[in-house]
Structure formats: C-alpha cells, structure tokens
Design an enzyme around this catalytic site. Structure first.
Site, PDB file in Angstrom:
ATOM      1  N   SER A 162       0.824  -1.201   0.000  1.00 30.87           N
ATOM      2  CA  SER A 162       0.000   0.000   0.000  1.00 30.87           C
ATOM      3  C   SER A 162       0.865   1.261   0.000  1.00 30.87           C
ATOM      4  O   SER A 162       1.620   1.507  -0.931  1.00 30.87           O
ATOM      5  CB  SER A 162      -0.970  -0.036   1.186  1.00 30.87           C
ATOM      6  OG  SER A 162      -1.879   1.032   1.133  1.00 30.87           O
ATOM      7  N   ASP A 186      -0.559  -3.737  -4.139  1.00 32.32           N
ATOM      8  CA  ASP A 186      -1.660  -2.775  -4.219  1.00 32.32           C
ATOM      9  C   ASP A 186      -1.235  -1.392  -3.723  1.00 32.32           C
ATOM     10  O   ASP A 186      -1.688  -0.909  -2.677  1.00 32.32           O
ATOM     11  CB  ASP A 186      -2.882  -3.258  -3.434  1.00 32.32           C
ATOM     12  CG  ASP A 186      -4.182  -2.716  -4.044  1.00 32.32           C
ATOM     13  OD1 ASP A 186      -4.269  -2.615  -5.275  1.00 32.32           O
ATOM     14  OD2 ASP A 186      -5.112  -2.377  -3.275  1.00 32.32           O
ATOM     15  N   ARG A 200       5.422   8.921  -7.093  1.00 32.02           N
ATOM     16  CA  ARG A 200       4.847   7.619  -6.779  1.00 32.02           C
ATOM     17  C   ARG A 200       5.811   6.534  -7.268  1.00 32.02           C
ATOM     18  O   ARG A 200       6.855   6.823  -7.857  1.00 32.02           O
ATOM     19  CB  ARG A 200       3.490   7.444  -7.457  1.00 32.02           C
ATOM     20  CG  ARG A 200       3.554   7.660  -8.966  1.00 32.02           C
ATOM     21  CD  ARG A 200       2.350   7.125  -9.696  1.00 32.02           C
ATOM     22  NE  ARG A 200       2.333   7.511 -11.090  1.00 32.02           N
ATOM     23  CZ  ARG A 200       3.088   6.963 -12.046  1.00 32.02           C
ATOM     24  NH1 ARG A 200       3.957   6.018 -11.738  1.00 32.02           N
ATOM     25  NH2 ARG A 200       3.004   7.368 -13.303  1.00 32.02           N
ATOM     26  N   ASP A 202       7.234   3.860  -9.724  1.00 27.74           N
ATOM     27  CA  ASP A 202       7.219   3.707 -11.177  1.00 27.74           C
ATOM     28  C   ASP A 202       8.376   2.804 -11.593  1.00 27.74           C
ATOM     29  O   ASP A 202       9.265   2.514 -10.778  1.00 27.74           O
ATOM     30  CB  ASP A 202       7.287   5.072 -11.875  1.00 27.74           C
ATOM     31  CG  ASP A 202       8.702   5.590 -12.001  1.00 27.74           C
ATOM     32  OD1 ASP A 202       9.257   5.506 -13.097  1.00 27.74           O
ATOM     33  OD2 ASP A 202       9.257   6.066 -10.984  1.00 27.74           O
ATOM     34  N   ASP A 205      12.275   3.099 -10.739  1.00 33.14           N
ATOM     35  CA  ASP A 205      12.759   3.111  -9.359  1.00 33.14           C
ATOM     36  C   ASP A 205      13.652   1.919  -9.022  1.00 33.14           C
ATOM     37  O   ASP A 205      14.299   1.908  -7.962  1.00 33.14           O
ATOM     38  CB  ASP A 205      11.575   3.151  -8.388  1.00 33.14           C
ATOM     39  CG  ASP A 205      10.824   4.468  -8.458  1.00 33.14           C
ATOM     40  OD1 ASP A 205      11.456   5.481  -8.803  1.00 33.14           O
ATOM     41  OD2 ASP A 205       9.606   4.482  -8.192  1.00 33.14           O
ATOM     42  N   HIS A 256      -8.322  -4.505  -0.594  1.00 39.24           N
ATOM     43  CA  HIS A 256      -6.973  -3.948  -0.485  1.00 39.24           C
ATOM     44  C   HIS A 256      -6.022  -4.970   0.155  1.00 39.24           C
ATOM     45  O   HIS A 256      -4.899  -5.177  -0.319  1.00 39.24           O
ATOM     46  CB  HIS A 256      -7.044  -2.670   0.341  1.00 39.24           C
ATOM     47  CG  HIS A 256      -5.852  -1.780   0.221  1.00 39.24           C
ATOM     48  ND1 HIS A 256      -5.213  -1.511  -0.970  1.00 39.24           N
ATOM     49  CD2 HIS A 256      -5.169  -1.058   1.164  1.00 39.24           C
ATOM     50  CE1 HIS A 256      -4.206  -0.675  -0.774  1.00 39.24           C
ATOM     51  NE2 HIS A 256      -4.152  -0.404   0.522  1.00 39.24           N
TER      52      HIS A 256
END
Length: 455
Positions: A162, A186, A200, A202, A205, A256
């Site tokens: 998360s 997730d 975020r 991607d 990374d 989730h």
C-alpha cells in the site's frame, strides 16, 4: 477461519514483548501502539528488525549507524526489506511474521522488517503520506551503509504494501533505480492518483518492478506502475469480499488486503497463480490472450518471488499488463481451460454458456455469462472457462447454451466440434467431441474423446 488458515502457524512464530529466544536473548518487537496514540498523532521513527535463518523467530533491531557490529547480518547475501503501509489503529500488521517465514524459504537471505509504525499510525492519512518521504530518506541512508559494507545494490529487494509501495519507490528513486527489485502490493491510491512518476512508484525506481493490483476502485492505485502489473480479478472487487457497507471494516479493507494474502499464498507455493499478458481484462476473459507466445519456451508469468524466467522478456517488452482470476478462498487458484467451439445452426441465436466437468459423482460448473455470445452458421467461438475445482479424471462433460427463450419452440444448435485445452497443465491431453445436436436451454452430456490432430 480463512485468515487463520492463511496465516498458518503464525501464533507459533510470534513472540510476546520481551520474550526470550531459545538461548536467553531478548527479542526486539514490532511497535504496537494504542489507539489514543494514533488519535494524538505519532512522530516518525524508523526501526529495522533483522531476521535470518539463525533467528527467524526472534527479530533483532539493527543499529542504523554501526552495521559492522551486526554479527547476524551477512552482506554477501541478498536482502529483502518488508515495508508496511498506513496503520490507522497502530496495531502491528497480522502478516509480518508469516511473510518473514515464507521469504526465508525462498533462499538464504537477510530479511529486514521496516517498522515505521510511528509515522504511519496517524488518524490523519495526509500526515502518514508526508512521512513516507522522510522514512525513505532514512532507509536510503541505511542502504548506502550496507553498500559500504560490501552489499551490492542489485541484491536488494524492497517489498512494499500500500503506502509502503510508494515509500519503496522513493528509496529506489533516491538510489537512481540501481536497487535490484521492488514489489508493490496494491500501491496506495489516495493522494497518488494523477501523481507524476517522481511522486509515486514507477518502473524507473529499480532494475525490476512488479506490482499487484487488487483494489483499484478504492484504496489502490489505477494504471501501470511496474515492468509487469498483475491485475487479480481485473484489479478490483475480489471474490469473497463484502459488497455492502453493513459488513463493517471488512467492506473497506478486504479488497486492499487481498494483495498481501495472494502474495503470501504464492510465496508458500500453495497457489499457482498464472497471469496472462493482455491489453485489457475484457480481452483476457474473452480468451484472446492465452498463448503467451512472447515468453516461450518459458510458461506464462506467475505471481511470486522467482521471476528470473520472465525478467529478461519483460524488460525487453516494456510495461506489461497481466491478468488472472481467483476463487474466494484458499488456495485461490482456478482451473483454466481454453474452449473452442464451432456451431452450425440454421437460425441466429444468442446465449450464455454453462459448462460442467464431471468426475464420478462430483462436478464443477463454470458459467460464462459476462456477455451473450453469438451462435450462427459456422461460427467459431473461443472462450476462457475457469472452474473453482480441479476434478480429475474428467469422465463426462455437460454443456448448455441458455438463450433466455422462455416461450415458443426451442431452436436446435448443431455443434460441429468442441475442444477443451487445459491451460494449467499444458502436457495434459486435449478433450474433444464432434457433431453434437442440442437444443437451446437444454443440457447435453457427452464423454470426451481424443482430439483429431487434423482439425
């Protein structure tokens, strides 16, 4: 009960605060906070708990600044970091001990549980989001210290859940994408929807990034964010999860959390979750993406730890979307067949297909009713048909084409041939039947025959 099954013997792995291991040493524990601390808000503190084959049941806190004095840390081995996400109640994640145990079974490695509960445990989600950057900087410094001790960046694997998936991405970006792998379970959606790649997780990374999506229409993030993105059941609305708010907390978190439980099951090798690269979930369900030609001679990609068979192909292909479906309960995997039919009926008919496989007195049914199918003269239809049970041996097959026609005559449908190709066991024989006359809405049963290679 299902949660207890999934976690197995977690209770035997968990040690109470201050409990000693077998040689009388105190174990270090994951931070356990009271709700009032979350209500007041916590200040970020990052704690690293080390587990190795010699101390799997007793985490040892690692000093960020004196790595050379860590006798349990073997810098020549791979290192996996497990990074949790937002913790609104402050309680430790229930899956931490289990993932440590399962990772240790993959290969000899260092396992570091990143405990940033002080920082993630806030009723204010925005505070936890802001803390991911600072926590990432802390973790980056630690990894650089590992590198100084001889650990190559390519041997590091970050597993983020998360909000922890984005935290892992920030670490990877700080290290210029040179770490070996990031697995995002997730990745969190709130505050990251519409974010740029720098804001975020991607693909840049890490050397390889794999992402599992289970809740894209709520707490998860839509889109593609890895070299391969797995979409369980399309990436949202997992089977077995509550559909109404009256189910309480589970309604909000079940989809989730399923990402973690699917990954645990895949690590345990009790789930053989094969995913099919495809442009869309709709095309996958229509049976248009079942060949995996680009990966041959390797099979279709599978969710899990070992991705070496597919890694080079995925890096060559670029970002890839892959889909699979699951059952509602353990072991989650379905039994999949590609079904090819050729019809020759006089009148155009529309309907859904209900297929049953029989073995003795047992049977498993699949209903392909996502959309009505078209049956006419010499129509070739390909379907993905998935069953909740794997029945063997298959002694009988029954088929019904339900048109919804409740009045008037039942029209006949001539099936020139039907072929069932097992997808999960490619070495298993194909099952065929030829020239069947059936009526719409009426079930017809037949024994499968060996397939004619000329057809």
């Amino acid at each position: 009960m299902l949660l207890w099954q999934l976690l197995g013997l977690v209770g035997s792995l968990m040690l109470c605060k201050g409990q000693k291991n077998g040689v009388g040493e105190l174990c270090d524990d994951f931070t356990d906070l009271d709700f009032h601390e979350c209500f007041l808000g916590t200040t970020l503190n990052v704690k690293l708990l080390l587990y190795t084959k010699s101390n799997l049941r007793c985490g040892r806190e690692v000093n960020h600044h004196h790595l050379s004095y860590q006798p349990l840390f073997n810098f020549s081995l791979p290192t996996a970091f497990v990074i949790h996400g937002y913790r609104p109640t402050g309680a430790p994640p229930v899956w931490v001990d289990h993932i440590v145990q399962l990772l240790s079974e993959q290969e000899d490695m260092n396992i570091l549980v990143v405990d940033w509960n002080r920082g993630a445990a806030n009723l204010n989600y925005f505070t936890a989001v802001a803390n991911t950057r600072q926590a990432a900087n802390n973790l980056t410094g630690f990894i650089l210290s590992m590198q100084e001790e001889g650990a190559p960046l390519s041997s590091i694997h970050l597993i983020g859940v998360s909000l922890g998936a984005h935290l892992a991405g920030f670490v990877g970006a700080n290290l210029k994408g040179k770490i070996g792998r990031i697995t995002g379970l997730d990745p969190a959606g709130p505050m990251f929807t519409g974010a740029t790649a720098e804001e975020r997780l991607d693909p840049s990374d890490a050397m390889f990034v794999d992402v599992l999506h289970t809740d894209m229409n709520s707490f998860g993030l839509r889109g593609q964010h890895g070299h391969i993105d797995y979409y369980a059941n399309g990436g949202s609305d997992q089977p077995g999860c509550p559909k109404t708010i009256f189910s309480g907390k589970s309604y909000f978190v079940c989809d989730h959390q399923r990402s973690v439980f699917l990954y645990l099951c895949a690590l345990n090798r009790t789930c053989s979750l094969t995913a099919y690269p495809c442009s869309s979930y709709s095309d996958f369900l229509d049976g248009r993406c079942l060949q995996c030609e680009a990966f041959k001679p390797a099979p279709c990609p599978m969710l899990g730890y070992n991705i070496s068979r597919w890694r080079d192909t995925l890096l060559r292909l670029g970002q890839t979307k892959a889909y699979f479906t699951t059952t509602a309960t353990l072991p989650y995997q379905k039994t999949s067949y590609r079904v090819d039919m050729v019809t020759w009926n006089q009148y155009l008919r529309w309907g859904v297909v209900i297929l049953r496989l029989h073995s003795g007195r047992n049977f498993s049914e699949a209903r392909i009713d996502r959309k009505r199918l078209k049956f006419e003269q010499y129509t070739s239809t390909r379907l993905l048909v998935q069953f909740d049970e794997d029945l063997q041996p298959i002694q009988k097959i029954s088929l019904r084409i339900a048109s919804g026609n409740m009045i008037g005559p039942r029209y006949k449908i001539r099936l020139l041939h039907i072929r069932l190709t097992p997808l999960d066991q490619p070495d298993s024989p194909l099952m065929c039947r030829y020239d069947i006359i059936m009526e719409e809405n009426i079930e017809v049963a037949f024994r499968p025959l060996p397939c004619d290679p000329r057809l």
